[in-house]
Design a protein around this motif. Structure first.
Motif, PDB file in Angstrom:
ATOM      1  N   PRO A 108      77.767 -50.125  53.898  1.00 48.54           N
ATOM      2  CA  PRO A 108      76.660 -49.199  53.501  1.00 48.54           C
ATOM      3  C   PRO A 108      77.255 -48.638  51.972  1.00 48.54           C
ATOM      4  CG  PRO A 108      77.908 -48.136  55.029  1.00 48.54           C
ATOM      5  CD  PRO A 108      78.191 -49.736  55.130  1.00 48.54           C
ATOM      6  N   LEU A 109      78.273 -48.594  51.837  1.00 50.58           N
ATOM      7  CA  LEU A 109      78.798 -48.145  50.064  1.00 50.58           C
ATOM      8  C   LEU A 109      78.532 -49.265  49.377  1.00 50.58           C
ATOM      9  CD1 LEU A 109      79.974 -46.075  48.186  1.00 50.58           C
ATOM     10  CD2 LEU A 109      82.322 -47.027  49.193  1.00 50.58           C
ATOM     11  N   ILE A 110      78.643 -50.429  49.565  1.00 55.94           N
ATOM     12  CA  ILE A 110      78.503 -51.728  48.782  1.00 55.94           C
ATOM     13  C   ILE A 110      77.096 -51.599  48.370  1.00 55.94           C
ATOM     14  CG2 ILE A 110      78.496 -54.042  48.245  1.00 55.94           C
ATOM     15  CD1 ILE A 110      81.237 -53.832  49.903  1.00 55.94           C
ATOM     16  N   SER A 111      76.092 -51.442  49.463  1.00 54.43           N
ATOM     17  CA  SER A 111      74.976 -51.661  49.598  1.00 54.43           C
ATOM     18  C   SER A 111      74.222 -50.291  48.578  1.00 54.43           C
ATOM     19  CB  SER A 111      73.957 -51.585  50.819  1.00 54.43           C
ATOM     20  OG  SER A 111      74.530 -52.379  51.553  1.00 54.43           O
ATOM     21  N   LYS A 112      74.784 -49.346  48.820  1.00 57.00           N
ATOM     22  CA  LYS A 112      74.462 -48.054  47.783  1.00 57.00           C
ATOM     23  C   LYS A 112      74.566 -48.226  46.449  1.00 57.00           C
ATOM     24  CE  LYS A 112      76.630 -44.213  47.730  1.00 57.00           C
ATOM     25  NZ  LYS A 112      76.944 -43.794  46.253  1.00 57.00           N
ATOM     26  N   ARG A 113      75.842 -48.768  46.081  1.00 47.78           N
ATOM     27  CA  ARG A 113      76.164 -48.861  44.640  1.00 47.78           C
ATOM     28  C   ARG A 113      75.386 -50.069  43.992  1.00 47.78           C
ATOM     29  NH1 ARG A 113      76.388 -47.098  40.211  1.00 47.78           N
ATOM     30  NH2 ARG A 113      77.827 -47.748  38.716  1.00 47.78           N
ATOM     31  N   GLN A 114      75.035 -50.972  44.690  1.00 45.34           N
ATOM     32  CA  GLN A 114      74.512 -52.226  44.445  1.00 45.34           C
ATOM     33  C   GLN A 114      73.095 -51.849  43.912  1.00 45.34           C
ATOM     34  OE1 GLN A 114      75.136 -55.452  47.065  1.00 45.34           O
ATOM     35  NE2 GLN A 114      74.251 -56.930  45.552  1.00 45.34           N
ATOM     36  N   ILE A 115      72.550 -51.101  44.744  1.00 48.16           N
ATOM     37  CA  ILE A 115      71.161 -50.507  44.392  1.00 48.16           C
ATOM     38  C   ILE A 115      71.138 -49.652  43.228  1.00 48.16           C
ATOM     39  CG2 ILE A 115      69.302 -49.337  45.354  1.00 48.16           C
ATOM     40  CD1 ILE A 115      69.109 -51.866  46.551  1.00 48.16           C
ATOM     41  N   GLU A 116      72.134 -48.853  43.256  1.00 53.18           N
ATOM     42  CA  GLU A 116      72.302 -47.833  42.324  1.00 53.18           C
ATOM     43  C   GLU A 116      72.252 -48.732  40.659  1.00 53.18           C
ATOM     44  OE1 GLU A 116      74.713 -44.226  44.378  1.00 53.18           O
ATOM     45  OE2 GLU A 116      75.646 -45.486  42.881  1.00 53.18           O
ATOM     46  N   ILE A 117      73.184 -49.609  40.640  1.00 57.36           N
ATOM     47  CA  ILE A 117      73.284 -50.344  39.574  1.00 57.36           C
ATOM     48  C   ILE A 117      71.964 -51.175  39.212  1.00 57.36           C
ATOM     49  CG2 ILE A 117      74.414 -52.585  38.717  1.00 57.36           C
ATOM     50  CD1 ILE A 117      76.898 -51.625  40.187  1.00 57.36           C
ATOM     51  N   ALA A 118      71.180 -51.708  40.230  1.00 59.72           N
ATOM     52  CA  ALA A 118      69.925 -52.373  40.120  1.00 59.72           C
ATOM     53  C   ALA A 118      68.864 -51.454  39.230  1.00 59.72           C
ATOM     54  CB  ALA A 118      69.224 -52.976  41.541  1.00 59.72           C
ATOM     55  N   HIS A 119      69.093 -50.133  39.667  1.00 57.05           N
ATOM     56  CA  HIS A 119      68.153 -49.166  39.088  1.00 57.05           C
ATOM     57  C   HIS A 119      68.631 -48.917  37.401  1.00 57.05           C
ATOM     58  CE1 HIS A 119      66.947 -47.334  43.182  1.00 57.05           C
ATOM     59  NE2 HIS A 119      66.252 -48.482  43.106  1.00 57.05           N
ATOM     60  N   GLU A 120      69.930 -49.009  37.401  1.00 54.90           N
ATOM     61  CA  GLU A 120      70.552 -48.546  36.182  1.00 54.90           C
ATOM     62  C   GLU A 120      70.226 -49.439  34.933  1.00 54.90           C
ATOM     63  OE1 GLU A 120      74.795 -48.086  36.202  1.00 54.90           O
ATOM     64  OE2 GLU A 120      74.616 -46.574  37.974  1.00 54.90           O
ATOM     65  N   VAL A 121      70.217 -50.950  35.280  1.00 56.12           N
ATOM     66  CA  VAL A 121      69.969 -52.159  34.480  1.00 56.12           C
ATOM     67  C   VAL A 121      68.591 -52.688  34.589  1.00 56.12           C
ATOM     68  CG1 VAL A 121      72.738 -52.639  34.629  1.00 56.12           C
ATOM     69  CG2 VAL A 121      70.774 -53.737  36.191  1.00 56.12           C
ATOM     70  N   GLY A 122      67.729 -52.080  35.472  1.00 63.49           N
ATOM     71  CA  GLY A 122      66.459 -52.673  35.626  1.00 63.49           C
ATOM     72  C   GLY A 122      66.343 -53.801  36.298  1.00 63.49           C
ATOM     73  N   ALA A 123      67.099 -54.112  37.154  1.00 61.06           N
ATOM     74  CA  ALA A 123      67.156 -55.465  37.972  1.00 61.06           C
ATOM     75  C   ALA A 123      66.142 -55.356  39.010  1.00 61.06           C
ATOM     76  CB  ALA A 123      68.205 -55.654  38.682  1.00 61.06           C
ATOM     77  N   ASP A 124      65.225 -56.448  39.426  1.00 59.71           N
ATOM     78  CA  ASP A 124      64.270 -56.532  40.372  1.00 59.71           C
ATOM     79  C   ASP A 124      64.670 -57.049  41.562  1.00 59.71           C
ATOM     80  OD1 ASP A 124      64.590 -58.880  38.837  1.00 59.71           O
ATOM     81  OD2 ASP A 124      62.359 -59.258  38.585  1.00 59.71           O
ATOM     82  N   ALA A 125      65.941 -57.430  41.660  1.00 56.61           N
ATOM     83  CA  ALA A 125      66.651 -58.073  42.819  1.00 56.61           C
ATOM     84  C   ALA A 125      67.982 -57.934  42.999  1.00 56.61           C
ATOM     85  CB  ALA A 125      66.290 -59.715  42.889  1.00 56.61           C
ATOM     86  N   VAL A 126      68.528 -58.009  44.233  1.00 60.35           N
ATOM     87  CA  VAL A 126      70.012 -57.926  44.482  1.00 60.35           C
ATOM     88  C   VAL A 126      70.191 -59.279  45.427  1.00 60.35           C
ATOM     89  CG1 VAL A 126      70.199 -55.468  44.455  1.00 60.35           C
ATOM     90  CG2 VAL A 126      69.505 -56.542  46.445  1.00 60.35           C
ATOM     91  N   ALA A 127      71.474 -59.483  45.393  1.00 60.87           N
ATOM     92  CA  ALA A 127      71.751 -60.783  46.013  1.00 60.87           C
ATOM     93  C   ALA A 127      73.385 -60.507  46.630  1.00 60.87           C
ATOM     94  CB  ALA A 127      71.931 -61.991  45.151  1.00 60.87           C
ATOM     95  N   HIS A 128      73.659 -61.341  47.731  1.00 63.27           N
ATOM     96  CA  HIS A 128      74.808 -60.988  48.520  1.00 63.27           C
ATOM     97  C   HIS A 128      75.312 -62.691  49.071  1.00 63.27           C
ATOM     98  CE1 HIS A 128      73.153 -61.659  52.559  1.00 63.27           C
ATOM     99  NE2 HIS A 128      72.189 -60.982  52.300  1.00 63.27           N
ATOM    100  N   GLY A 129      76.550 -62.676  49.421  1.00 60.55           N
ATOM    101  CA  GLY A 129      77.002 -63.912  49.929  1.00 60.55           C
ATOM    102  C   GLY A 129      77.416 -64.034  51.426  1.00 60.55           C
ATOM    103  N   ALA A 130      76.721 -63.188  52.176  1.00 58.64           N
ATOM    104  CA  ALA A 130      77.139 -63.397  53.543  1.00 58.64           C
ATOM    105  C   ALA A 130      76.026 -64.462  54.060  1.00 58.64           C
ATOM    106  CB  ALA A 130      76.469 -61.982  54.211  1.00 58.64           C
ATOM    107  N   THR A 131      76.977 -65.016  55.047  1.00 57.33           N
ATOM    108  CA  THR A 131      75.932 -66.298  55.604  1.00 57.33           C
ATOM    109  C   THR A 131      75.019 -65.883  56.671  1.00 57.33           C
ATOM    110  OG1 THR A 131      77.521 -66.463  57.804  1.00 57.33           O
ATOM    111  CG2 THR A 131      78.357 -67.449  55.815  1.00 57.33           C
ATOM    112  N   GLY A 132      74.071 -66.828  56.983  1.00 58.75           N
ATOM    113  CA  GLY A 132      73.178 -66.662  57.991  1.00 58.75           C
ATOM    114  C   GLY A 132      73.422 -66.474  59.301  1.00 58.75           C
ATOM    115  N   LYS A 133      74.857 -66.451  59.723  1.00 63.76           N
ATOM    116  CA  LYS A 133      75.215 -66.358  61.009  1.00 63.76           C
ATOM    117  C   LYS A 133      75.851 -64.979  61.400  1.00 63.76           C
ATOM    118  CE  LYS A 133      76.227 -71.039  62.555  1.00 63.76           C
ATOM    119  NZ  LYS A 133      77.278 -72.070  63.071  1.00 63.76           N
TER     120      LYS A 133
END
Length: 408
Positions: free
Chosen positions: A100-125
């Motif tokens: 949850p902390l990683i997610s929170k900071r990632q969204i904060e950065i997305a808002h700071e830089v005007g990003a329209d997407a986020v991405a992660h390296g977790a697998t589908g399993k």
């Protein structure tokens, strides 16, 4: 044709997988990539990550390497330990609580830089895709999420290496063969899964362990430490006040020395499958024992028993990635309320893989334990044993009525 994305914030470790993901996002989506690397106390030098991101064409102002260790322990680990949260009776949720902390900071950065997407390296399993994305959507319902492992055809390590070589991504020698197992680490724990650990009948090889010494080789002399608590949180070791992250790191040192906190577990993943993992949580194992020790003196029986009833539900919410859900927040409010008087000191004995509470004390303002009441000696009228007869008869009334009915 991929959806049009202009800028994406990638959770980036600088390893092979996320380095490939970075280039894949640039080529597949034609978008600008912003990298975010969280220092959660994983014990690795993170500054080289900056150079790797720069080599991949990421602008300096779009490379974020954030030291989140204090926030991680203060706002996530400590609230979880107030609940004594343990998933399926054993797992101390070291990976779950970081997401949850990683997610929170990632969204904060997305808002700071005007990003329209986020991405992660977790697998589908795995569970982490769920944990990351539930966090993203809770904090920004309209964010676009890119999960490359669910989209691309790079389904093997050899395919990843081929892609890396085709795009001039450096591949270290240790990454060219099949990794013997995968790991995730932060200040609370290290988890290891896959490959040599997939057969649950085979004992975990010694080389898998990285955070704890072998209990059989631990010192032959026990070590005693004292942990001070204030309102449910640990604040000092042996009388020395410490910040949350510093305190947990110190407990990790004790746990490493004495081989404390190893767990071999077959767990039920949220996505439906069972998986076998090896977890090392040295400081957390000590902290949990200490917290329960001080609660024994300071928490009322009704509150303590209710907490134990709520704990499995709380732990399951964390495991499933629902940190930002209203039900977790409701449970947290109740748990935090219960901790108002959980203040005092616990003495622990550390010895060859074990941690045992051997002493606890609390100021009279918080202590619910009374030697005058519980003593086997003369209690000077503090407790009238004759009162027990009526207590027993009232509690036995329904049982006596049932017994008479059966006799008839």
């Amino acid at each position: 044709m991929p959806e049009q994305i202009k800028r994406v914030v990638l959770a980036y470790s600088g390893g092979l997988d996320t380095s490939v993901i970075l280039k894949w996002l640039q080529t597949e989506y034609g978008c600008e990539v912003v990298t975010f690397t969280a220092d959660l106390g994983q014990g690795e030098e993170l500054e080289p990550v900056r150079g790797k991101a720069q080599m991949a064409g990421v602008k300096d102002e779009h490379i974020f390497i954030d030291d989140l260790r204090e926030e991680f322990v203060r706002d996530y680990v400590f609230p979880m330990f107030r609940a004594n949260a343990v998933y399926e009776g054993q797992y101390l949720l070291g990976t779950s609580i970081a997401r949850p902390l990683i997610s929170k900071r990632q969204i904060e950065i997305a808002h700071e830089v005007g990003a329209d997407a986020v991405a992660h390296g977790a697998t589908g399993k795995g569970n982490d895709q769920v944990r990351f994305e539930l966090g993203y959507y809770a904090l920004d319902p309209d964010i676009k999420v890119i999960a490359p492992w669910r989209e691309w055809d790079l389904t093997s390590r050899s395919r990843l290496i081929e892609f890396a070589e085709a795009h001039q991504i450096p591949v270290t020698k240790d990454k060219r063969g099949e990794a013997p197992f995968s790991t995730d680490a932060n200040l609370l724990h290290t988890s290891s899964e896959g490959k040599v650990l997939e057969d649950p009948w085979v004992e975990t090889p010694d080389y898998v362990y990285s955070r704890t010494g072998n209990p059989e080789d631990a010192p032959d002399t026990p070590e005693y430490i004292e942990i001070d608590f204030e309102t449910g949180d640990a604040v000092a070791i042996d009388g020395t006040a410490m910040s949350p992250a510093t305190l947990l790191a110190r407990l990790n040192d004790y746990g490493r020395t004495h081989g404390i906190g190893r767990l071999d577990l077959v767990e039920n993943r949220f996505v439906g499958m069972k998986s076998r993992g090896m977890y090392e949580t040295p400081g957390g194992t000590i902290l949990l024992a200490a917290h329960r020790g001080i609660e024994q003196l300071t928490l009322d029986r009704g509150a303590a028993h209710l907490k134990d009833e709520l704990m499995p539900r709380y732990a399951e919410l964390l495991y499933n990635g629902l940190w930002f859900s209203p039900e977790r927040e409701m449970l947290q409010a109740a748990i935090d309320h219960s901790q108002q008087g959980v203040t005092g000191t616990v003495r622990l004995k550390l010895y060859k893989g074990s941690v045992n509470v051997v002493g606890r004390k609390a100021d009279v303002a918080y202590n619910l334990y009374s030697e005058d009441v519980v003593t086997f000696e003369d209690d000077a009228g503090a407790y009238d044993q004759r009162d027990a007869e009526g207590f027993i008869k009232l509690n036995a009334l329904r049982l006596r009525l049932l017994g008479r009915r059966k006799r008839r």
